[in-house]
Scaffold this active site. Structure first.
Site, PDB file in Angstrom:
ATOM      1  N   TYR A  38       0.913  -1.241   0.277  1.00  0.00           N
ATOM      2  CA  TYR A  38      -0.013  -0.039   0.038  1.00  0.00           C
ATOM      3  C   TYR A  38       0.883   1.184  -0.001  1.00  0.00           C
ATOM      4  O   TYR A  38       1.699   1.301   0.735  1.00  0.00           O
ATOM      5  CB  TYR A  38      -0.793  -0.061   1.207  1.00  0.00           C
ATOM      6  CG  TYR A  38      -1.719   1.309   1.292  1.00  0.00           C
ATOM      7  CD1 TYR A  38      -2.662   1.618   0.555  1.00  0.00           C
ATOM      8  CD2 TYR A  38      -1.339   2.292   2.268  1.00  0.00           C
ATOM      9  CE1 TYR A  38      -3.400   2.865   0.383  1.00  0.00           C
ATOM     10  CE2 TYR A  38      -1.941   3.568   2.275  1.00  0.00           C
ATOM     11  CZ  TYR A  38      -2.875   3.929   1.522  1.00  0.00           C
ATOM     12  OH  TYR A  38      -3.586   5.131   1.675  1.00  0.00           O
ATOM     13  N   HIS A  68      -3.562  16.549  -3.528  1.00  0.00           N
ATOM     14  CA  HIS A  68      -4.085  16.555  -1.900  1.00  0.00           C
ATOM     15  C   HIS A  68      -3.809  18.083  -1.522  1.00  0.00           C
ATOM     16  O   HIS A  68      -4.172  18.334  -0.343  1.00  0.00           O
ATOM     17  CB  HIS A  68      -3.195  15.708  -0.978  1.00  0.00           C
ATOM     18  CG  HIS A  68      -3.762  14.093  -1.123  1.00  0.00           C
ATOM     19  ND1 HIS A  68      -4.201  13.537  -2.352  1.00  0.00           N
ATOM     20  CD2 HIS A  68      -3.753  13.470  -0.158  1.00  0.00           C
ATOM     21  CE1 HIS A  68      -4.634  12.376  -2.179  1.00  0.00           C
ATOM     22  NE2 HIS A  68      -4.455  12.116  -0.725  1.00  0.00           N
ATOM     23  N   ASN A 181       1.459  12.346   5.686  1.00  0.00           N
ATOM     24  CA  ASN A 181       0.743  11.378   6.512  1.00  0.00           C
ATOM     25  C   ASN A 181       1.099  11.591   8.106  1.00  0.00           C
ATOM     26  O   ASN A 181       2.021  11.173   8.585  1.00  0.00           O
ATOM     27  CB  ASN A 181       1.059   9.924   5.977  1.00  0.00           C
ATOM     28  CG  ASN A 181      -0.320   9.249   6.359  1.00  0.00           C
ATOM     29  OD1 ASN A 181      -0.840   8.874   7.350  1.00  0.00           O
ATOM     30  ND2 ASN A 181      -0.831   8.333   5.263  1.00  0.00           N
ATOM     31  N   TYR A 269     -17.395  33.717  45.373  1.00  0.00           N
ATOM     32  CA  TYR A 269     -16.732  32.609  44.881  1.00  0.00           C
ATOM     33  C   TYR A 269     -15.297  32.905  43.814  1.00  0.00           C
ATOM     34  O   TYR A 269     -14.500  32.222  43.830  1.00  0.00           O
ATOM     35  CB  TYR A 269     -17.627  31.700  44.077  1.00  0.00           C
ATOM     36  CG  TYR A 269     -18.515  30.804  44.954  1.00  0.00           C
ATOM     37  CD1 TYR A 269     -18.573  31.041  46.359  1.00  0.00           C
ATOM     38  CD2 TYR A 269     -19.438  30.154  44.463  1.00  0.00           C
ATOM     39  CE1 TYR A 269     -19.321  30.302  47.231  1.00  0.00           C
ATOM     40  CE2 TYR A 269     -20.445  29.325  45.120  1.00  0.00           C
ATOM     41  CZ  TYR A 269     -20.256  29.473  46.555  1.00  0.00           C
ATOM     42  OH  TYR A 269     -21.174  28.460  47.389  1.00  0.00           O
ATOM     43  N   ARG A 272     -12.765  33.527  46.399  1.00  0.00           N
ATOM     44  CA  ARG A 272     -12.554  32.399  47.324  1.00  0.00           C
ATOM     45  C   ARG A 272     -12.036  31.204  46.647  1.00  0.00           C
ATOM     46  O   ARG A 272     -11.249  30.349  47.253  1.00  0.00           O
ATOM     47  CB  ARG A 272     -13.680  32.200  48.355  1.00  0.00           C
ATOM     48  CG  ARG A 272     -13.496  31.548  49.449  1.00  0.00           C
ATOM     49  CD  ARG A 272     -14.833  31.033  50.230  1.00  0.00           C
ATOM     50  NE  ARG A 272     -15.822  31.677  49.978  1.00  0.00           N
ATOM     51  CZ  ARG A 272     -17.223  31.445  50.205  1.00  0.00           C
ATOM     52  NH1 ARG A 272     -17.243  30.018  50.561  1.00  0.00           N
ATOM     53  NH2 ARG A 272     -18.066  32.268  50.052  1.00  0.00           N
ATOM     54  N   PHE A 318      -1.631   7.721  12.181  1.00  0.00           N
ATOM     55  CA  PHE A 318      -2.030   9.157  11.775  1.00  0.00           C
ATOM     56  C   PHE A 318      -3.230   9.413  12.080  1.00  0.00           C
ATOM     57  O   PHE A 318      -3.540  10.819  12.129  1.00  0.00           O
ATOM     58  CB  PHE A 318      -1.951   8.901  10.034  1.00  0.00           C
ATOM     59  CG  PHE A 318      -3.183   7.844   9.990  1.00  0.00           C
ATOM     60  CD1 PHE A 318      -4.617   7.977   9.971  1.00  0.00           C
ATOM     61  CD2 PHE A 318      -2.676   6.510   9.202  1.00  0.00           C
ATOM     62  CE1 PHE A 318      -5.402   7.097   9.592  1.00  0.00           C
ATOM     63  CE2 PHE A 318      -3.455   5.623   9.114  1.00  0.00           C
ATOM     64  CZ  PHE A 318      -4.736   5.797   9.034  1.00  0.00           C
ATOM     65  N   GLU A 403     -11.732   6.381   4.897  1.00  0.00           N
ATOM     66  CA  GLU A 403     -11.621   7.358   6.073  1.00  0.00           C
ATOM     67  C   GLU A 403     -12.898   7.309   6.678  1.00  0.00           C
ATOM     68  O   GLU A 403     -13.351   8.501   6.486  1.00  0.00           O
ATOM     69  CB  GLU A 403     -10.896   8.359   5.803  1.00  0.00           C
ATOM     70  CG  GLU A 403      -9.353   7.933   4.960  1.00  0.00           C
ATOM     71  CD  GLU A 403      -8.839   9.119   4.300  1.00  0.00           C
ATOM     72  OE1 GLU A 403      -9.449  10.416   4.588  1.00  0.00           O
ATOM     73  OE2 GLU A 403      -7.665   8.905   3.715  1.00  0.00           O
TER      74      GLU A 403
END
Length: 457
Positions: A38, A68, A181, A269, A272, A318, A403
């Site tokens: 791959y 990409h 990646n 508050y 404190r 990844f 994905e």
């Protein structure tokens, strides 16, 4: 963070060089033997079963980076791009990505010369890492797209590299995938967010202590015995800071002395409970820092190359879920510092709560004082409430359902930085200005008192 600021140059250790060379030799063997692996001899994502001929393997990697590079938005700043490049180099230097030594050294030369690619801030879902931003980072190194350097400013990448005597990277099999990646954009922005959050948290404690002093509060709530009964580390640390700032036998506070025998038993508050509220913010920042530090020093490629085993293995390092979840948590925790600070500004500006002039100004009505400064604080806090909605609870299936679960970590990182920036303005810039206003000093000390310089604390 210091690498991002350009304070250092980098080089490989001999051990890193050895590991990189070994991993590359394994990949070269795989290509020579025509094995189907791959990302090396196949397409990507949905095309994982499409075998690519050896003659097209270089083109495969170049096409991957170009296709990409589909991000959008403003480019990352030079500092953030430098961080991104430094982290990508660090991942590749671990010897599990299959990058060639030649390509890695070219990336290091580009870093040391501050030749920085145009990397749009939007477009990553944090699934197979930060694919779009890292592709833009690689595209510039290939001599395509835009690039920035202190010497040239923004220009065509090819000419920026030439101006520094550098050659564009020529991708070998698997190298395009090795470059894009991983979680480095999420992690680099996360590192900045953590670093800035740590500084804000420390300063928030100091400013809150000053506010207690101005409002003539009591220090009894910071007694160490109280916090020993609920021993969260951050809570104990914040209480200790308050004691160190307010309970000094050597530098007695005139304000504290002036109301030593008043009948006030306890404060609101927002004063404190500072150890409890600021404390969890401190503990959260530490928790997130630990996760980011692990992520910074991890190998996040796919497939992973194990030279000692003589094989490559596909996995999921990844995936951006770890830093995404942590940075969502960071935003929520740091926001609370702003939320409680805004309430303290209200107490300072409201005469019914502070015993000080309304909005801390002389001749009120003619002058508005800090009336709208408080509105600005309220606006920032309100905006943060929306930004604190976690992005990592969302997931959209991408790459034709290959994905099918993503982290949305890029948005988690960017919005955590937005929250940090807002808290920085409110806690570190606005509230100290209010606490040190001339009218506060006039009422509490004397008409000629100098305004304190917060930068000197």
């Amino acid at each position: 963070v210091n690498l991002g600021r350009g304070l250092y140059k980098i080089k490989l250790t001999s051990e890193a060089e050895r590991k990189v060379v070994q991993a590359r030799e394994l990949l070269d063997t795989i290509v020579k033997e025509n094995k189907v692996v791959y990302g090396i001899t196949t397409g990507f994502g949905k095309f994982a079963r499409t075998v690519i001929p050896v003659s097209k393997l270089k083109e495969l990697q170049e096409n991957l980076v170009r296709s990409h590079s589909a991000g959008l938005g403003n480019p990352l700043s030079p500092e953030r791009t430098r961080m991104l490049l430094a982290l990508r180099i660090n991942v590749l230097a671990k010897g599990h990505s299959g990058i060639s030594l030649e390509t890695l050294l070219a990336m290091i030369q580009a870093f040391n010369a501050s030749c920085l690619s145009f990397v749009p801030e939007k477009g990553t879902v944090g699934a197979s890492g930060d694919l779009a931003p890292l592709s833009h980072l690689a595209l510039g190194l290939m001599g395509e797209g835009k690039m920035w350097s202190p010497k040239s400013g923004w220009a065509d990448a090819k000419y920026v590299l030439e101006a520094h005597g550098l050659k564009p990277v020529s991708l070998k099999p698997k190298e395009g995938l090795a470059l894009i990646n991983g979680t480095q954009m999420i992690t680099s922005l996360g590192a900045e967010a953590v670093e800035r959050a740590q500084a804000i948290a420390r300063q928030a404690d100091i400013i809150a202590a000053l506010t207690l002093e101005v409002l003539k509060g009591t220090t009894k709530a910071f007694d160490s015995d109280i916090h020993a009964l609920r021993p969260h580390p951050g809570q104990i640390e914040v209480a200790q800071r308050f004691r160190s700032l307010l309970d000094s036998d050597h530098h007695l506070s005139e304000i504290a002395e002036s109301h030593r025998f008043c009948d006030r038993v306890q404060d609101a508050y927002t004063m404190r409970c500072c150890p409890q509220v600021h404390g969890i913010a401190n503990d959260t920042i530490k928790f997130v820092q630990d996760i980011i530090n692990v992520e910074i020093n991890s190998a996040t490629d796919n497939p992973m190359v194990f030279a000692e085993r003589g094989e490559t293995i596909s996995g999921g390092n990844f995936h951006g879920e770890y830093p995404a979840k942590a940075l969502d948590f960071l935003a929520i925790a740091v926001h609370e510092l702003a939320s409680i600070s805004e309430r303290r500004i209200e107490r300072l500006c409201n005469p019914s709560l502070s015993e000080l002039p309304a909005f801390l100004v002389n001749e009120g009505g003619l002058n508005s004082g800090f009336m709208i400064a408080h509105c600005t604080a309220a606006a920032l806090v309100s905006e943060n409430k929306v930004l604190c909605h976690p992005s990592s609870v969302d997931s959209l299936s991408t790459s034709a359902a290959t994905e099918d679960h993503v982290s949305m970590g890029g948005w988690a990182a960017r919005k955590s930085l937005r929250v940090v920036e807002h808290v920085d303005v409110l806690c570190v810039r606005l509230l100290p200005f209010v606490v040190n206003s001339e009218e506060v000093c006039r009422v509490l000390q004397d008409p000629n008192a100098e305004v304190l310089a917060m930068g000197d604390i």
